[in-house]
Enzyme design. Structure first.
Site, PDB file in Angstrom:
ATOM      1  N   LYS A 189       0.891  -1.366   0.069  1.00  0.00           N
ATOM      2  CA  LYS A 189       0.017  -0.024  -0.179  1.00  0.00           C
ATOM      3  C   LYS A 189       0.850   1.247   0.159  1.00  0.00           C
ATOM      4  CE  LYS A 189      -1.901   3.086   1.804  1.00  0.00           C
ATOM      5  NZ  LYS A 189      -1.448   4.486   1.440  1.00  0.00           N
ATOM      6  N   GLU A 218       9.426   1.574  10.910  1.00  0.00           N
ATOM      7  CA  GLU A 218      10.433   2.423  10.754  1.00  0.00           C
ATOM      8  C   GLU A 218      10.013   3.856  10.927  1.00  0.00           C
ATOM      9  OE1 GLU A 218      13.265  -0.231   7.691  1.00  0.00           O
ATOM     10  OE2 GLU A 218      12.948   1.934   7.343  1.00  0.00           O
ATOM     11  N   CYS A 226      13.688  10.681   7.181  1.00  0.00           N
ATOM     12  CA  CYS A 226      13.673  10.270   8.619  1.00  0.00           C
ATOM     13  C   CYS A 226      15.165  10.295   9.251  1.00  0.00           C
ATOM     14  CB  CYS A 226      13.181   8.866   8.667  1.00  0.00           C
ATOM     15  SG  CYS A 226      14.320   7.666   7.624  1.00  0.00           S
ATOM     16  N   GLU A 252       9.225  16.367  15.107  1.00  0.00           N
ATOM     17  CA  GLU A 252       9.980  16.085  13.825  1.00  0.00           C
ATOM     18  C   GLU A 252       9.260  17.082  12.860  1.00  0.00           C
ATOM     19  OE1 GLU A 252       8.599  12.481  11.766  1.00  0.00           O
ATOM     20  OE2 GLU A 252      10.814  12.426  11.230  1.00  0.00           O
TER      21      GLU A 252
HETATM   22  P1  NAD Z   1       2.240   8.308   7.575  1.00  0.00           P
HETATM   23  O1  NAD Z   1       2.228   7.622   8.630  1.00  0.00           O
HETATM   24  O2  NAD Z   1       1.378   9.593   7.483  1.00  0.00           O
HETATM   25  O3  NAD Z   1       1.949   7.643   6.145  1.00  0.00           O
HETATM   26  C1  NAD Z   1       2.503   6.377   5.854  1.00  0.00           C
HETATM   27  C2  NAD Z   1       1.785   5.191   5.207  1.00  0.00           C
HETATM   28  O4  NAD Z   1       0.822   4.962   6.270  1.00  0.00           O
HETATM   29  C3  NAD Z   1       0.951   5.794   3.889  1.00  0.00           C
HETATM   30  O5  NAD Z   1       0.988   4.853   3.040  1.00  0.00           O
HETATM   31  C4  NAD Z   1      -0.486   5.902   4.572  1.00  0.00           C
HETATM   32  O6  NAD Z   1      -1.414   6.017   3.752  1.00  0.00           O
HETATM   33  C5  NAD Z   1      -0.393   4.836   5.494  1.00  0.00           C
HETATM   34  N1  NAD Z   1      -1.361   4.900   6.754  1.00  0.00           N
HETATM   35  C6  NAD Z   1      -1.861   6.097   7.305  1.00  0.00           C
HETATM   36  N2  NAD Z   1      -2.768   5.943   8.303  1.00  0.00           N
HETATM   37  C7  NAD Z   1      -2.845   4.702   8.368  1.00  0.00           C
HETATM   38  C8  NAD Z   1      -3.513   3.666   9.263  1.00  0.00           C
HETATM   39  N3  NAD Z   1      -4.340   3.826   9.952  1.00  0.00           N
HETATM   40  N4  NAD Z   1      -3.471   2.304   8.964  1.00  0.00           N
HETATM   41  C9  NAD Z   1      -2.545   1.776   8.135  1.00  0.00           C
HETATM   42  N5  NAD Z   1      -1.753   2.809   7.096  1.00  0.00           N
HETATM   43  C10 NAD Z   1      -1.931   4.090   7.479  1.00  0.00           C
HETATM   44  O7  NAD Z   1       3.669   8.850   7.126  1.00  0.00           O
HETATM   45  P2  NAD Z   1       4.258   9.984   6.046  1.00  0.00           P
HETATM   46  O8  NAD Z   1       3.900  11.347   6.295  1.00  0.00           O
HETATM   47  O9  NAD Z   1       3.480   9.383   4.575  1.00  0.00           O
HETATM   48  O10 NAD Z   1       5.660   9.839   5.906  1.00  0.00           O
HETATM   49  C11 NAD Z   1       6.537  10.631   6.773  1.00  0.00           C
HETATM   50  C12 NAD Z   1       6.947   9.972   8.001  1.00  0.00           C
HETATM   51  O11 NAD Z   1       7.619   8.737   7.835  1.00  0.00           O
HETATM   52  C13 NAD Z   1       7.947  10.670   8.803  1.00  0.00           C
HETATM   53  O12 NAD Z   1       7.821  10.826  10.333  1.00  0.00           O
HETATM   54  C14 NAD Z   1       9.367  10.132   8.585  1.00  0.00           C
HETATM   55  O13 NAD Z   1       9.979  10.081   9.629  1.00  0.00           O
HETATM   56  C15 NAD Z   1       8.899   8.786   8.507  1.00  0.00           C
HETATM   57  N6  NAD Z   1       9.935   7.806   7.912  1.00  0.00           N
HETATM   58  C16 NAD Z   1      10.824   6.861   8.729  1.00  0.00           C
HETATM   59  C17 NAD Z   1      11.854   6.213   8.167  1.00  0.00           C
HETATM   60  C18 NAD Z   1      12.730   5.360   8.950  1.00  0.00           C
HETATM   61  O14 NAD Z   1      13.231   4.504   8.481  1.00  0.00           O
HETATM   62  N7  NAD Z   1      12.565   5.490  10.318  1.00  0.00           N
HETATM   63  C19 NAD Z   1      12.074   6.328   6.684  1.00  0.00           C
HETATM   64  C20 NAD Z   1      11.271   7.234   5.999  1.00  0.00           C
HETATM   65  C21 NAD Z   1      10.027   8.096   6.666  1.00  0.00           C
END
Ligand code: NAD
Length: 517
Positions: free
Chosen positions: A202, A277, A311, A410
């Site tokens: 997804k 992550e 991240c 963040e």
């Molecule tokens: P997000 O959590 O909003 O969304 C990530 C994914 O989760 C999307 O595909 C979204 O549709 C899905 N999602 C959202 N709500 C959900 C739910 N209730 N159930 C299942 N899936 C759901 O994150 P974002 O804004 O897309 O990405 C940015 C974040 O990702 C930042 O916090 C960043 O630090 C983190 N990130 C972490 C790493 C790491 O390796 N630690 C790497 C990249 C990004």
């Protein structure tokens, strides 16, 4: 709907070449739209619903995207379940061949992937040009590990041979975010496939374009039907349904900490194994005995590259008081000189942010910084770029304290918060005074101190006198609220596989005789 060529005026021949490369791809994308991949077919949502994805450069609509529902997730999960036994039992050499073919196809289309990723996410081309190559490397690296994925241990005892082996856990869900989405998706999907798992992916709703390319590449490379399924859509709808589906045995998730917590709750009734992550607010600590020129390069690179939407960005600079004024002066000059612009222009260092909502969030921290009593030394406002895109001025906030929101939250943009410190003990205390624990960066000429600080930092990954340089066999992941589990090399297989213990008796041990007369 704007064509790539109308997104911004040309400023160099390389820029124009990128625009020219993008134009026919965008035309095709608009014509085809973006569908799900379910059981080897590109299909519409069962509801027939779509949503628009648009470019952060100028808000031009790029494509209509199938809006996945629980019914689509169910179809995809069933396809993954049906495809699992044959994929699990396929000879590793054959699986390896298919994964390498995917890597070849990614490499062949690397330039196309790069320009589309820039247009869909706003990332500058100078960073994206190599991202697809890294994605291909992910596939190649794990392709080579297909055969060893099942390896276990031999732990003999007096009367038994004890061996362990690993078996793939089953169909898994992979949920990815919008930052560097192509590379990140392959980072999760390649080890799952190498382990023998089938996948329902997804992708993030704000960046579906290159996930669609990956889907088509895998399909054309001969990945058997149902082994990789992609369902587009929103987190609370398609994502949630994936985390709740009983056929899905584990969820590999990359995204925000709050979303990770929601997924843990959603997956609890079906006892999902989870790998997270999550977010980070990573410290870079600069001591006065460091190579300050190299430290400065790394500090600037690790927060202003990739729009700060990264991240592992070093978003908190902890600088020793004795050198703080001089270091900050040089830093401010570099931040002021950063080139904000169209992401396909090779000169651009900072592109537009992914989405209006994210831009608003980043900009809200300018006032938060001022209200908390910190100083906005550089930036602190939107950047009026061409096309009305989501541009923001690279921002430097100085004079912060660790308890301020700009030091704790963040921001996930080109936004750096500087906190001065007195000595080693204070640096460690401030660095650890945070709910996150993804990475830490330490700059010092004293290796003993470097090792002491590396030991003391509460973070999953530490770089000493270096920016983040990724090596695929090493563990990747965070502590505290930055994640659960590790990726990379064999660590990925620990998540995607079950360890099975088999004990073979030598036939010599005594078995108790119960009920014997
Ligand atoms: P997000 O959590 O909003 O969304 C990530 C994914 O989760 C999307 O595909 C979204 O549709 C899905 N999602 C959202 N709500 C959900 C739910 N209730 N159930 C299942 N899936 C759901 O994150 P974002 O804004 O897309 O990405 C940015 C974040 O990702 C930042 O916090 C960043 O630090 C983190 N990130 C972490 C790493 C790491 O390796 N630690 C790497 C990249 C990004």
């Amino acid at each position: 709907m704007a064509d790539a060529a109308t997104l911004s005026p040309k400023s160099s021949s390389a820029f124009q070449a990128n625009l020219d490369r993008a134009a026919p791809l965008l035309k095709q994308l608009r014509a085809d739209g973006i569908g799900h991949l379910i059981n080897g077919e590109i299909v519409a949502s069962s509801s027939g619903e779509t949503f628009a994805t648009s470019s952060p450069i100028d808000n031009a609509e790029l494509a209509q995207v199938a809006r996945g529902t629980a019914a689509d997730i169910d179809r995809a999960a069933k396809a993954a379940k049906d495809a699992f036994p044959a994929w699990r039992d396929m000879a590793p050499a054959k699986r390896r061949k298919i994964l390498n073919k995917i890597a070849d196809a990614i490499e062949a289309r690397a330039d196309d992937i790069a320009v589309l990723e820039c247009i869909d996410t706003g990332q500058a081309h100078r960073f994206m040009a190599k991202a697809a190559i890294r994605a291909a490397e992910n596939f190649r690296f794990f392709a080579d590990k297909c055969a060893e994925a099942r390896d276990g241990l031999n732990t003999p005892s007096d009367e038994h041979w004890n061996v362990s082996t690993r078996v793939p856990i089953g169909p898994v869900g992979v949920i990815t975010p919008w930052n560097t989405p192509f590379m990140l998706s392959t980072w999760k999907i390649a080890p799952a496939l190498a382990a023998g798992c089938t996948v329902v992916h997804k992708p993030a709703e704000w960046s579906p374009v290159t996930a669609d390319m990956l889907t088509r590449i895998c399909k054309d490379a001969g990945l058997p039907h149902g082994v990789l399924n992609t369902v587009h859509g929103f987190g609370e709808e398609a994502g949630k349904a994936l985390t709740e589906h009983p056929a899905i045995k584990a969820i590999a998730f990359v995204g925000e900490t709050a979303t990770g917590a929601a997924i843990m709750a959603q997956g609890a009734p079906t006892l999902k194994r989870v790998h997270f992550e999550l977010g980070g607010k990573n410290p870079v600590i600069v001591f006065d005995d460091a190579d300050l020129d190299r430290a400065l390069d790394a500090v600037v690179f690790m927060i202003y590259s990739l729009n700060g939407e990264r991240c592992t960005s070093s978003s908190r600079l902890l600088v020793q008081q004795s050198i703080a004024d001089k270091f900050i002066e040089k830093l401010a000059a570099r931040v002021r000189a950063l080139k904000v612009g169209h992401p396909l222009d090779p000169a651009t260092e900072v592109g537009p942010l992914i989405h209006q909502r994210h831009l608003d969030k980043v900009c809200s921290y300018f006032d938060i910084a001022r209200k908390d009593g910190a100083t906005v030394a550089v930036g602190g406002a939107r950047y009026e770029g061409p096309g009305g895109g989501h541009y923001v001025q690279p921002t430097l906030v100085t004079g912060a304290r660790s308890d301020m929101r700009v030091a704790q939250d963040e921001v996930f943009g080109p936004f750096l918060t500087v906190i001065p410190f007195k000595d080693e003990a204070e640096a460690i205390a401030v660095a650890n005074d945070i709910r996150y624990g993804l990475t830490g960066y330490v700059w010092t000429g004293d290796m003993g101190r470097g090792l002491r600080v590396a030991d003391a930092l509460e973070a999953g990954m530490i770089w000493l006198n270096s920016e983040n340089v990724r090596h695929l066999p090493t563990p990747f992941g965070g502590m505290k609220q930055s994640g659960i589990g590790r990726d990379g090399g064999d660590y990925s297989f620990e998540f995607y596989m079950e360890t099975k213990h088999v004990s073979l008796a030598r036939g010599t041990h005594k078995i108790q005789k119960l009920g014997a007369v």
